[in-house]
Design an enzyme around this catalytic site. Structure first.
Site, PDB file in Angstrom:
ATOM      1  CB  CYS A  77      -0.929  -0.003   1.207  1.00 45.24           C
ATOM      2  SG  CYS A  77      -2.000   1.452   1.280  1.00 45.24           S
ATOM      3  NE  ARG A 103       2.537   0.881   3.443  1.00 49.60           N
ATOM      4  CZ  ARG A 103       3.705   0.247   3.444  1.00 49.60           C
ATOM      5  NH1 ARG A 103       4.159  -0.295   4.567  1.00 49.60           N
ATOM      6  NH2 ARG A 103       4.424   0.161   2.341  1.00 49.60           N
ATOM      7  CD1 TRP A 161      -7.541   8.113  -1.981  1.00 53.71           C
ATOM      8  CD2 TRP A 161      -8.007   7.957   0.194  1.00 53.71           C
ATOM      9  NE1 TRP A 161      -6.508   8.702  -1.301  1.00 53.71           N
ATOM     10  CE2 TRP A 161      -6.772   8.627   0.041  1.00 53.71           C
ATOM     11  CE3 TRP A 161      -8.504   7.747   1.484  1.00 53.71           C
ATOM     12  CZ2 TRP A 161      -6.033   9.083   1.126  1.00 53.71           C
ATOM     13  CZ3 TRP A 161      -7.767   8.198   2.562  1.00 53.71           C
ATOM     14  CH2 TRP A 161      -6.557   8.855   2.388  1.00 53.71           C
ATOM     15  CD  GLU A 199      -5.495   1.602  -6.372  1.00 53.97           C
ATOM     16  OE1 GLU A 199      -5.709   0.477  -5.858  1.00 53.97           O
ATOM     17  OE2 GLU A 199      -5.747   2.673  -5.779  1.00 53.97           O
TER      18      GLU A 199
END
Length: 389
Positions: A80, A83, A251, A256
């Protein structure tokens, strides 16, 4: 060197029959109470936990421990890039829910809470697994995913990634409209109720139609995407206690959707379509038609979410924020595990600051893990399908 547990699997596989490791429980609790002095001294709590593990094979997290443990798991999630905001995670304690109906209702609440006005990070933590006992789970890899079909003439409709899963849920009676963006039902399995399918209500599905700031024809493509990326099939592990049902969301970063979900050749494969509409020369790769189409597709995604007032970040901004996270954690004396192949965005990687450095490959806990069985159910669901018993 690739460290076991760095990508999906922990260094040691989950033994569903084994009791909680008291050493892992103690390690978590000491760090949790050190980072939260308001919880008081840890020694008395450790004595209670040791006694619970000795008597039952596991122990029960307090609400404060559950909340901080879930946030630590996000902090340790090597894939991720977002973070920096780990402390802002809203932790919903759903451990009392048992029936499929209760779980479904709370999952709908999760999506509504996460998608209300601006997108906010949320995790819903359901009952932990007990050693040697069956547990509740959701088959879906995300709470919202689009179905994939193959027509009689061999054409692909929808998301090819979910084609086998769509076939499995259709065997349970769900049909879908056969369109490009049919939201799949939730498949919830509990020890008491077995396998149940639930359609998500419209109020739980926030979607954004995709348009372009300059090319009006983009709306003719009929594209859209959902606003809340809620991962549903990863196991949350806190202090040796395993939570197989703990869906969580942040979100979206624009790439992506624009550089993966809509662009990948084995997903919606829209680059040739966009290139044709742009009138690009696709006769050879050296014209960089894919790159030009990819840029416009990503511009469209970012523009559309901004127009809809839905929270989204671009890959340049998020890369800078990740470096801020690295700095914060260094000051706190904590290592930051990171998977370079996920931290570097899938477009323009070399012009983002996260590209030009190496990261530590560590399996830190608490964390999230994808079990092989969970991955198989999310991919195809076939082993438990009524026609594949």
């Amino acid at each position: 060197m690739i460290v076991p547990g760095y990508r999906d699997q922990p260094a040691e596989p989950w033994d569903r029959d084994a009791p909680v490791d008291p050493a892992e429980a103690e390690d978590f609790l000491r760090r949790c109470y050190t980072e939260n002095p308001r919880l008081g001294p840890v020694e008395a709590r450790l004595a209670i936990v040791r006694a619970q593990i000795a008597a039952t094979g596991t122990y029960v997290h307090t609400p404060d421990e559950l909340t901080h443990g879930a946030r630590m798991a996000w902090r340790n999630a090597s894939r991720c890039i977002g973070r920096l905001y780990w402390r802002s995670l809203l932790v919903l304690d759903r451990r009392r829910a048992r029936t499929a109906d209760e779980i479904y209702s709370l999952l709908v609440q999760h999506l509504q809470t996460a998608g209300d006005t601006q997108i906010r990070p949320v995790i819903s933590v359901f009952a932990p697994a007990q050693p040697g006992q069956p547990y509740a789970r959701v088959w879906n890899e995300q709470l919202i995913r689009y179905a994939g079909y193959r027509t009689e003439d061999g054409e692909s409709v929808g998301d090819p990634r979910l084609r086998e899963f769509t076939t499995a849920v259709r065997a349970f009676g769900w049909q879908g409209k056969g369109e490009a963006f049919d939201v799949l039902p939730l498949v919830i399995e509990t020890p008491a109720d077995g396998i149940r399918l639930y359609e998500l209500p419209e109020r739980a599905i926030r979607e954004v139609p995709i348009s372009h700031p300059e090319h009006g024809w983009f709306t003719e493509l009929g594209l859209r995407w959902h606003a809340v990326p809620a991962i549903a099939n990863m196991r949350l592990t806190i202090g040796g206690v395993h939570y197989p049902l703990a869906p969580f969301n942040g979100w979206y970063m624009g790439t992506e959707i624009g550089a993966r979900n809509l662009a990948d050749a084995d997903r919606y494969d829209l680059l040739p379509v966009v290139a044709a509409r742009l009138g690009l020369d696709t006769s050879r790769e050296s014209t960089l038609w894919r790159d030009r189409a990819l840029l416009e597709l990503n511009r469209a995604v970012l523009h559309s979410f901004e127009q809809a007032g839905v929270r989204m970040s671009d890959h340049h901004t998020e890369a800078q924020r990740f470096l801020k996270h690295l700095s914060n954690e260094e000051k706190a004396g904590r290592p930051v595990p990171a998977d370079w192949t996920w931290i570097v965005p899938p477009m323009s990687g070399g012009v983002t600051p996260v590209f030009h450095r190496y990261y530590q490959e560590l399996d830190l806990r608490p964390n999230f893990y994808l079990d092989e069985e969970a991955a198989a159910l999310a991919r195809e669901g076939m082993r438990r399908c009524p026609h594949h018993q």
